[in-house]
Design a protein around this motif. Structure first.
Motif, PDB file in Angstrom:
ATOM      1  N   ALA A 294     -11.931   1.110  -5.631  1.00 23.48           N
ATOM      2  CA  ALA A 294     -13.177   0.395  -5.319  1.00 23.48           C
ATOM      3  C   ALA A 294     -14.347   0.902  -6.156  1.00 23.48           C
ATOM      4  O   ALA A 294     -15.256   0.139  -6.501  1.00 23.48           O
TER       5      ALA A 294
ATOM      6  N   VAL B 286      -9.076   6.342   7.099  1.00 22.72           N
ATOM      7  CA  VAL B 286      -7.659   6.089   7.349  1.00 22.72           C
ATOM      8  C   VAL B 286      -7.167   5.281   6.153  1.00 22.72           C
ATOM      9  O   VAL B 286      -7.667   4.180   5.895  1.00 22.72           O
ATOM     10  N   GLU B 287      -6.247   5.858   5.398  1.00 18.05           N
ATOM     11  CA  GLU B 287      -5.885   5.255   4.111  1.00 18.05           C
ATOM     12  C   GLU B 287      -4.420   5.556   3.795  1.00 18.05           C
ATOM     13  O   GLU B 287      -4.054   6.708   3.590  1.00 18.05           O
ATOM     14  N   PRO B 288      -3.572   4.517   3.749  1.00 17.41           N
ATOM     15  CA  PRO B 288      -2.146   4.747   3.497  1.00 17.41           C
ATOM     16  C   PRO B 288      -1.792   4.993   2.017  1.00 17.41           C
ATOM     17  O   PRO B 288      -0.726   5.530   1.742  1.00 17.41           O
ATOM     18  N   SER B 289      -2.659   4.579   1.077  1.00 15.25           N
ATOM     19  CA  SER B 289      -2.302   4.671  -0.349  1.00 15.25           C
ATOM     20  C   SER B 289      -2.717   6.027  -0.916  1.00 15.25           C
ATOM     21  O   SER B 289      -3.917   6.310  -1.079  1.00 15.25           O
TER      22      SER B 289
ATOM     23  N   PHE C   6     -21.916   0.082  -1.448  1.00 16.89           N
ATOM     24  CA  PHE C   6     -21.443   0.961  -0.372  1.00 16.89           C
ATOM     25  C   PHE C   6     -22.358   2.166  -0.165  1.00 16.89           C
ATOM     26  O   PHE C   6     -22.449   2.697   0.953  1.00 16.89           O
TER      27      PHE C   6
ATOM     28  N   TYR D 230       0.855  -1.200   0.000  1.00 14.46           N
ATOM     29  CA  TYR D 230       0.000   0.000   0.000  1.00 14.46           C
ATOM     30  C   TYR D 230       0.882   1.237   0.000  1.00 14.46           C
ATOM     31  O   TYR D 230       1.590   1.491   0.975  1.00 14.46           O
TER      32      TYR D 230
ATOM     33  N   ILE E  71      -4.606  -7.005   7.020  1.00 16.49           N
ATOM     34  CA  ILE E  71      -3.712  -6.437   8.034  1.00 16.49           C
ATOM     35  C   ILE E  71      -3.146  -7.525   8.950  1.00 16.49           C
ATOM     36  O   ILE E  71      -3.879  -8.163   9.707  1.00 16.49           O
TER      37      ILE E  71
ATOM     38  N   GLY F  50      -9.174   1.869   5.718  1.00 14.75           N
ATOM     39  CA  GLY F  50      -9.062   1.478   4.297  1.00 14.75           C
ATOM     40  C   GLY F  50     -10.162   2.107   3.469  1.00 14.75           C
ATOM     41  O   GLY F  50     -10.897   1.429   2.751  1.00 14.75           O
TER      42      GLY F  50
ATOM     43  N   PHE G  45      -3.752   2.071   9.816  1.00 14.05           N
ATOM     44  CA  PHE G  45      -4.472   2.016  11.087  1.00 14.05           C
ATOM     45  C   PHE G  45      -3.796   1.001  11.997  1.00 14.05           C
ATOM     46  O   PHE G  45      -3.529  -0.137  11.599  1.00 14.05           O
TER      47      PHE G  45
ATOM     48  N   ALA H 123     -13.937  -2.523   5.111  1.00 14.01           N
ATOM     49  CA  ALA H 123     -14.419  -3.502   4.130  1.00 14.01           C
ATOM     50  C   ALA H 123     -13.239  -3.940   3.281  1.00 14.01           C
ATOM     51  O   ALA H 123     -12.495  -3.103   2.767  1.00 14.01           O
ATOM     52  N   ASN H 124     -13.069  -5.232   3.183  1.00 16.59           N
ATOM     53  CA  ASN H 124     -11.989  -5.794   2.361  1.00 16.59           C
ATOM     54  C   ASN H 124     -10.646  -5.188   2.742  1.00 16.59           C
ATOM     55  O   ASN H 124      -9.802  -4.953   1.897  1.00 16.59           O
ATOM     56  N   THR H 125     -10.469  -4.900   3.990  1.00 16.28           N
ATOM     57  CA  THR H 125      -9.249  -4.257   4.489  1.00 16.28           C
ATOM     58  C   THR H 125      -8.733  -4.967   5.744  1.00 16.28           C
ATOM     59  O   THR H 125      -7.534  -5.204   5.868  1.00 16.28           O
TER      60      THR H 125
ATOM     61  N   ASN I 209     -10.000   3.881   0.874  1.00 10.80           N
ATOM     62  CA  ASN I 209      -9.736   3.789  -0.556  1.00 10.80           C
ATOM     63  C   ASN I 209     -10.158   5.076  -1.267  1.00 10.80           C
ATOM     64  O   ASN I 209      -9.777   6.168  -0.848  1.00 10.80           O
TER      65      ASN I 209
HETATM   66  N1  SAM Z   1     -12.943  -0.503   1.392  1.00  5.75           N
HETATM   67  C1  SAM Z   1     -12.783  -0.623  -0.032  1.00  5.75           C
HETATM   68  C2  SAM Z   1     -13.590  -1.766  -0.593  1.00  5.75           C
HETATM   69  O1  SAM Z   1     -14.189  -2.534   0.171  1.00  5.75           O
HETATM   70  O2  SAM Z   1     -13.632  -1.923  -1.815  1.00  5.75           O
HETATM   71  C3  SAM Z   1     -11.323  -0.761  -0.413  1.00  5.75           C
HETATM   72  C4  SAM Z   1     -10.684  -2.067  -0.097  1.00  5.75           C
HETATM   73  S1  SAM Z   1      -9.010  -2.169  -0.703  1.00  5.75           S
HETATM   74  C5  SAM Z   1      -8.970  -3.828  -1.245  1.00  5.75           C
HETATM   75  C6  SAM Z   1      -8.027  -2.154   0.780  1.00  5.75           C
HETATM   76  C7  SAM Z   1      -7.627  -0.764   1.196  1.00  5.75           C
HETATM   77  O3  SAM Z   1      -7.102  -0.812   2.514  1.00  5.75           O
HETATM   78  C8  SAM Z   1      -6.570  -0.153   0.310  1.00  5.75           C
HETATM   79  O4  SAM Z   1      -7.000   1.106  -0.147  1.00  5.75           O
HETATM   80  C9  SAM Z   1      -5.338  -0.077   1.218  1.00  5.75           C
HETATM   81  O5  SAM Z   1      -4.494   1.017   0.910  1.00  5.75           O
HETATM   82  C10 SAM Z   1      -5.970   0.041   2.587  1.00  5.75           C
HETATM   83  N2  SAM Z   1      -5.169  -0.443   3.740  1.00  5.75           N
HETATM   84  C11 SAM Z   1      -4.316  -1.477   3.786  1.00  5.75           C
HETATM   85  N3  SAM Z   1      -3.786  -1.604   5.022  1.00  5.75           N
HETATM   86  C12 SAM Z   1      -4.350  -0.650   5.789  1.00  5.75           C
HETATM   87  C13 SAM Z   1      -4.211  -0.254   7.156  1.00  5.75           C
HETATM   88  N4  SAM Z   1      -3.400  -0.894   8.009  1.00  5.75           N
HETATM   89  N5  SAM Z   1      -4.947   0.805   7.576  1.00  5.75           N
HETATM   90  C14 SAM Z   1      -5.782   1.461   6.743  1.00  5.75           C
HETATM   91  N6  SAM Z   1      -5.937   1.133   5.446  1.00  5.75           N
HETATM   92  C15 SAM Z   1      -5.239   0.095   4.970  1.00  5.75           C
END
Ligand code: SAM
Ligand code: TMP
Length: 356
Positions: free
Chosen positions: A22, A75-78, A32, A14, A124, A55, A97, A118-120, A57
Motif C-alpha cells: 500500500a 491483523v495481516e495474513p501475508s 492514511f 494472501y 473477505i 489487513g 481476521f 481499508a480495501n480489505t 498490509n
Molecule cells: N489496508 C491497505 C490499503 O488500504 O491499502 C491494504 C489493502 S490490501 C488490498 C488487502 C490486505 O488485506 C492484504 O494485505 C491482505 O493480505 C489482507 N487480508 C486479506 N484477507 C484478510 C483477512 N481475512 N484478515 C486480515 N487481513 C486480510
C-alpha cells in the motif's frame, strides 16, 4: 449485496508472496497518515486506547499510530507485507481476521476502541464471521470504520476492472446498512473518500451508541434515486462494458497496424481483468511497467504481459501509454510530464475509451 459467485480460497490470495504494498503510492501514504491523525484526534483519546486494523498490509496506517505510542495490533495474513510493517515498529498478528481471531485478540489485549479496515473488508467472503468477530472485540462505545470501493462508482464510472478475485463484495450504503443491522450494529456515518477512484468510509457502532449522521439517510435516498438497487442498472452496465471492450481492442489493433508503440502503465489487479476480458496479449501491448519491485520480472496473470520497472517506460518512450493504474492518474501524469512533452498520449478506458 453485489458479490462474486465464485470464491478463490483466501490462502491462495494472501500468502508469503502477496505483492501489493500500500505504501507504494504517495497518495496512499498521505491518505492514511491523515486517517491516523483523525483517529488519534477523535477516537483514540481515552486512557490507554487500543486499535485493531484488519489487513494492515505494510503498515501504511499503523506506522503513524505506533509512532504516537498508541496500543495497536495489525491483523495481516501475508508475510511479505507483515514483515515490512514490523520493520516500521508495527505490532502484527499474522492471521486471517475472523470470529476466532477476534476472540483471541480480546483475551490477549482487551476490547478495541476502534476496529479499522481499508480495501480489505470487501476481500473477505466470510463477512458474517468478521462481523461476529467485531462484535466480540469492540468496546461498547467503539467504532468499526472501513473504507472500500463503492458500488455506485463502479457502476456509474463503468469501472468494471474493479471486479476481480480479490474483490468479493461490492458495497453500497444500502447493503452495508442492512448488513450492520443483521449483526447488531448501526451504520452511523458514511463519507466519500477519493482513494481508488471513489470509495466510501463506513462507520458502524453498536445500536444506539452513537447518533446517526444525516449523511446516512441522505446517501440511501440518493442510491434509490440513482436506481442502484434496480436490475436494469446492472444490465445497462453489462452492455457498456461490452462496448468498452470492442472500442479498446479496435483502437489497439488500429494503432498496431499504424506501427505505433503502446505500453501499459501499472500492473494492478485491474490490469488482469481488462487484459483477460479483452484478450489483450503482448502482440498488442508488449509490456507494462510498474513501480512495485516484487511485480517486476513477472507476468500479468492470464494475459502474460511482462511487467518491467518504470525505467523501461522512457527507454524509449512509447507513442501511447495504456493507463491501467487510472486511480493514480494525477500522481502518474504529474510524474510523467516528459512523456507528454515528447508527444506521448495516454489511453484511458473508463468510463469509456478515450485518448488524453
Ligand atoms: N489496508 C491497505 C490499503 O488500504 O491499502 C491494504 C489493502 S490490501 C488490498 C488487502 C490486505 O488485506 C492484504 O494485505 C491482505 O493480505 C489482507 N487480508 C486479506 N484477507 C484478510 C483477512 N481475512 N484478515 C486480515 N487481513 C486480510
Ligand atoms: P492499485 O490500483 O491496486 O493501488 O495498484 C496500483 C499499481 O500501480 C501498483 O502495482 C503500483 C503501480 N504504480 C506505478 O507503477 N507507478 C505509480 O506512480 C503508482 C502511483 C502506482
Amino acid at each position: 449485496m453485489v458479490q462474486l459467485i465464485d470464491e478463490m480460497p483466501q490462502e491462495l490470495r494472501y500468502h508469503a508472496e502477496y505483492r501489493y504494498h500500500a505504501s507504494g503510492s504517495a497518495g496512499h501514504r498521505r491518505h492514511f497518515a491523515e486517517n491516523a491523525r483523525r483517529l488519534l484526534a477523535t477516537e483514540l483519546t481515552g486512557r490507554d486506547p487500543f486499535i485493531v486494523e484488519i489487513g494492515s498490509n505494510d503498515g501504511v496506517l499503523l506506522a503513524s499510530i505506533a509512532q504516537a505510542g498508541i496500543r495497536h495490533l495489525g491483523v495481516e495474513p501475508s508475510a511479505t507485507v507483515a514483515e515490512v510493517a514490523e520493520s516500521k515498529g508495527v505490532q502484527v498478528l499474522r492471521a486471517f481476521f475472523d470470529e476466532r481471531t477476534a476472540e483471541a485478540i480480546r483475551s490477549g489485549h482487551g476490547m478495541a476502541d476502534v476496529v479499522f479496515g481499508a480495501n480489505t473488508i470487501c476481500h473477505i467472503a466470510h463477512i458474517d464471521s468478521v462481523l461476529r468477530g467485531v462484535d466480540a472485540l469492540l468496546a461498547p462505545h467503539g467504532v468499526f470504520v472501513f473504507e472500500e470501493p463503492y458500488l455506485g462508482t463502479v457502476i456509474e464510472g463503468t469501472a468494471f476492472d474493479q471486479i476481480y478475485d480479490e474483490h468479493v463484495l461490492y458495497f453500497s450504503v444500502t447493503s452495508v446498512q442492512a448488513m450492520a443491522a443483521h449483526f447488531g450494529f448501526e451504520l452511523v456515518d458514511v463519507e466519500p473518500t477519493p482513494l481508488h477512484g471513489g470509495e466510501i468510509r463506513y462507520t458502524l457502532a453498536r445500536v444506539g451508541a452513537r447518533a446517526v449522521q444525516p449523511s446516512v439517510p441522505r446517501m440511501i435516498g440518493e442510491e434509490l434515486t440513482r436506481k442502484l438497487t434496480d436490475p436494469a442498472t446492472f444490465e445497462r452496465f453489462g452492455r457498456t462494458v461490452e462496448r468498452i471492450r470492442e472500442d479498446l481492442v479496435t483502437l489497439l489493433t488500429r494503432l498496431r497496424a499504424a506501427g505505433k508503440r503502446v505500453v501499459g502503465y501499472g500492473a494492478p489487479g485491474k490490469c488482469a481483468t481488462v487484459t483477460n476480458y479483452c484478450d489483450i496479449r503482448p502482440d498488442l501491448v508488449p509490456f507494462v511497467c510498474d513501480s512495485t519491485p516484487a511485480k517486476q520480472g513477472r507476468l500479468v496473470p492470464g494475459s502474460h504481459l511482462p511487467v518491467r520497472p518504470p525505467a523501461a517506460f522512457s527507454d524509449p518512450y512509447p507513442d501511447y501509454a495504456l493507463l491501467f493504474a487510472w486511480n493514480h492518474a494525477d500522481e502518474i501524469m504529474a510524474k510523467e510530464q516528459d512523456f507528454r512533452a515528447g508527444g506521448g498520449q495516454w489511453i484511458r478506458y473508463v468510463p469509456e475509451v478515450h485518448i488524453v
